[in-house]
Design a protein around this motif. Structure first.
Motif, PDB file in Angstrom:
ATOM      1  N   LEU A 115      -3.475   1.036  -3.181  1.00 19.12           N
ATOM      2  CA  LEU A 115      -2.611   0.186  -3.993  1.00 19.12           C
ATOM      3  C   LEU A 115      -2.411   0.876  -5.334  1.00 19.12           C
ATOM      4  O   LEU A 115      -3.348   1.469  -5.888  1.00 19.12           O
ATOM      5  CB  LEU A 115      -3.278  -1.173  -4.166  1.00 19.12           C
ATOM      6  N   GLU A 116      -1.210   0.785  -5.870  1.00 21.40           N
ATOM      7  CA  GLU A 116      -0.901   1.403  -7.163  1.00 21.40           C
ATOM      8  C   GLU A 116      -0.038   0.455  -7.968  1.00 21.40           C
ATOM      9  O   GLU A 116       0.927  -0.108  -7.449  1.00 21.40           O
ATOM     10  CB  GLU A 116      -0.174   2.733  -6.954  1.00 21.40           C
ATOM     11  N   SER A 117      -0.374   0.271  -9.244  1.00 21.43           N
ATOM     12  CA  SER A 117       0.407  -0.613 -10.095  1.00 21.43           C
ATOM     13  C   SER A 117       0.323  -0.147 -11.541  1.00 21.43           C
ATOM     14  O   SER A 117      -0.773   0.156 -12.037  1.00 21.43           O
ATOM     15  CB  SER A 117      -0.109  -2.049  -9.984  1.00 21.43           C
ATOM     16  N   GLY A 118       1.475  -0.080 -12.216  1.00 20.64           N
ATOM     17  CA  GLY A 118       1.500   0.242 -13.633  1.00 20.64           C
ATOM     18  C   GLY A 118       1.672   1.719 -13.919  1.00 20.64           C
ATOM     19  O   GLY A 118       1.763   2.551 -13.012  1.00 20.64           O
ATOM     20  N   GLU A 119       1.713   2.028 -15.215  1.00 23.39           N
ATOM     21  CA  GLU A 119       1.829   3.403 -15.697  1.00 23.39           C
ATOM     22  C   GLU A 119       0.848   3.605 -16.838  1.00 23.39           C
ATOM     23  O   GLU A 119       0.603   2.694 -17.626  1.00 23.39           O
ATOM     24  CB  GLU A 119       3.261   3.688 -16.183  1.00 23.39           C
ATOM     25  N   GLY A 120       0.299   4.806 -16.918  1.00 25.36           N
ATOM     26  CA  GLY A 120      -0.618   5.120 -18.012  1.00 25.36           C
ATOM     27  C   GLY A 120      -1.907   5.734 -17.511  1.00 25.36           C
ATOM     28  O   GLY A 120      -1.948   6.361 -16.453  1.00 25.36           O
TER      29      GLY A 120
ATOM     30  N   LEU B  67       0.833  -1.201   0.000  1.00 29.16           N
ATOM     31  CA  LEU B  67       0.000   0.000   0.000  1.00 29.16           C
ATOM     32  C   LEU B  67       0.862   1.243   0.000  1.00 29.16           C
ATOM     33  O   LEU B  67       1.889   1.323   0.672  1.00 29.16           O
ATOM     34  CB  LEU B  67      -0.904   0.010   1.238  1.00 29.16           C
ATOM     35  N   GLN B  68       0.429   2.230  -0.802  1.00 29.69           N
ATOM     36  CA  GLN B  68       1.065   3.542  -0.823  1.00 29.69           C
ATOM     37  C   GLN B  68       0.321   4.451   0.168  1.00 29.69           C
ATOM     38  O   GLN B  68      -0.848   4.229   0.467  1.00 29.69           O
ATOM     39  CB  GLN B  68       0.984   4.157  -2.227  1.00 29.69           C
ATOM     40  N   LYS B  69       0.995   5.482   0.625  1.00 27.93           N
ATOM     41  CA  LYS B  69       0.368   6.457   1.535  1.00 27.93           C
ATOM     42  C   LYS B  69       0.574   7.858   0.979  1.00 27.93           C
ATOM     43  O   LYS B  69       1.664   8.204   0.522  1.00 27.93           O
ATOM     44  CB  LYS B  69       1.016   6.387   2.925  1.00 27.93           C
ATOM     45  N   GLN B  70      -0.491   8.633   1.013  1.00 31.93           N
ATOM     46  CA  GLN B  70      -0.385  10.058   0.685  1.00 31.93           C
ATOM     47  C   GLN B  70      -1.429  10.804   1.503  1.00 31.93           C
ATOM     48  O   GLN B  70      -2.630  10.689   1.260  1.00 31.93           O
ATOM     49  CB  GLN B  70      -0.597  10.308  -0.814  1.00 31.93           C
ATOM     50  N   GLY B  71      -0.960  11.548   2.496  1.00 32.11           N
ATOM     51  CA  GLY B  71      -1.887  12.224   3.394  1.00 32.11           C
ATOM     52  C   GLY B  71      -2.771  11.208   4.087  1.00 32.11           C
ATOM     53  O   GLY B  71      -2.299  10.236   4.660  1.00 32.11           O
ATOM     54  N   LYS B  72      -4.071  11.422   4.008  1.00 25.35           N
ATOM     55  CA  LYS B  72      -5.015  10.517   4.680  1.00 25.35           C
ATOM     56  C   LYS B  72      -5.357   9.284   3.841  1.00 25.35           C
ATOM     57  O   LYS B  72      -6.116   8.430   4.279  1.00 25.35           O
ATOM     58  CB  LYS B  72      -6.298  11.269   5.022  1.00 25.35           C
ATOM     59  N   PHE B  73      -4.780   9.190   2.646  1.00 25.80           N
ATOM     60  CA  PHE B  73      -5.149   8.122   1.726  1.00 25.80           C
ATOM     61  C   PHE B  73      -4.154   6.963   1.762  1.00 25.80           C
ATOM     62  O   PHE B  73      -2.947   7.171   1.747  1.00 25.80           O
ATOM     63  CB  PHE B  73      -5.236   8.658   0.293  1.00 25.80           C
TER      64      PHE B  73
END
Length: 254
Positions: free
Chosen positions: A14-19, A5-11
């Motif tokens: 999951l992140e995968s790929g580009e585009g 899991l990625q974290k950004q502020g309160k969020f």
């Protein structure tokens, strides 16, 4: 699915790929793992898949509603700096995606719904079982799928734990009532977002006629069926689901 899991502020997400970003919204009793097939497929096809953890059990009770989750989605899109995204939602997640598309259409280039609530009251109102009755919960979980074996012990245990957690149960019931109140039948004819509707022909939670109604009411929609499939097509038939969605996105130039 082993992505961190990625974290950004309160969020947390999951992140995968580009585009092109595809934001996936899970259902009330679902989770990030329900979309493992989508996460494995689309990042290699020119898409970035993101699955935010929805704060279903973290909001103050008075704010626990479909509308609040749609606002949270809008904030998530802004926080990550995206101008236009594709939304994909199952069950309650589809409802949140639909409401988000109504609230901020400028941020949504396309919408994908499968087994979505938003029209059919029983989709949210019938599935909250008696606490402590494991066999009842197991039967309910199996009813979600055409093949009851998809409802593994892990899935049943997770639902059982949720409905026996007083805080989660109260919020689950509040979300269900909110979903019933937020019937979108009168909103859909005014929503111009291109929409892909993928539905199980054997969905017992949101029956096939619900998909037909979505398709009739949405001005720019296409409806696709998957045979021998229940309420969570992306789990039960991931290959068919991905093929339908990828073909539709390509045909629509998305």
């Amino acid at each position: 699915m082993t992505h961190e899991l990625q974290k950004q502020g309160k969020f947390s997400y999951l992140e995968s790929g580009e585009g092109t970003p595809i934001i996936i919204l899970h259902g009330l009793m679902g989770g990030l793992s329900n979309f493992g097939g989508v996460v494995d497929f689309f990042p290699g096809k020119g898409y970035k898949v993101l699955i935010p953890e929805l704060p279903l059990y973290d909001m103050p009770l008075i704010k626990t509603s479909v509308g609040t989750f749609a606002k949270y989605l809008g904030e998530f899109i802004d926080a990550l700096g995206y101008q236009k995204v594709i939304l994909l939602g199952n069950s309650l997640g589809g409802h949140i995606a639909l409401l988000g598309s109504k609230m901020f259409p400028e941020k949504v280039k396309a919408l994908v719904i499968t087994g979505s609530s938003g029209l059919y009251e029983s989709a949210m109102g019938e599935s909250y079982p008696k606490r402590g009755d494991y066999d009842y919960i197991k039967a309910k979980a199996e009813n979600v799928f055409y093949d009851p074996k998809i409802a593994t012990k892990e899935i049943v245990d997770e639902v059982y734990a949720t409905v026996n957690d007083r805080n989660k149960l109260i919020r689950t019931l509040a979300i269900a009532k909110s979903a019933i109140r937020h019937n979108m039948a009168s909103d859909l004819p005014n929503m111009k977002t291109p929409t892909c509707i993928i539905w199980g022909k054997d969905d017992n939670v949101t029956p096939p006629e619900v998909a037909d109604d979505f398709n009739k009411l949405l001005p720019d929609s296409d409806l696709f069926w998957i045979d021998e499939c229940g309420h969570a097509a992306m789990m039960e038939h991931p290959e068919a689901f991905n093929k339908i969605l990828h073909t539709w996105l390509q045909e629509r130039g998305l």
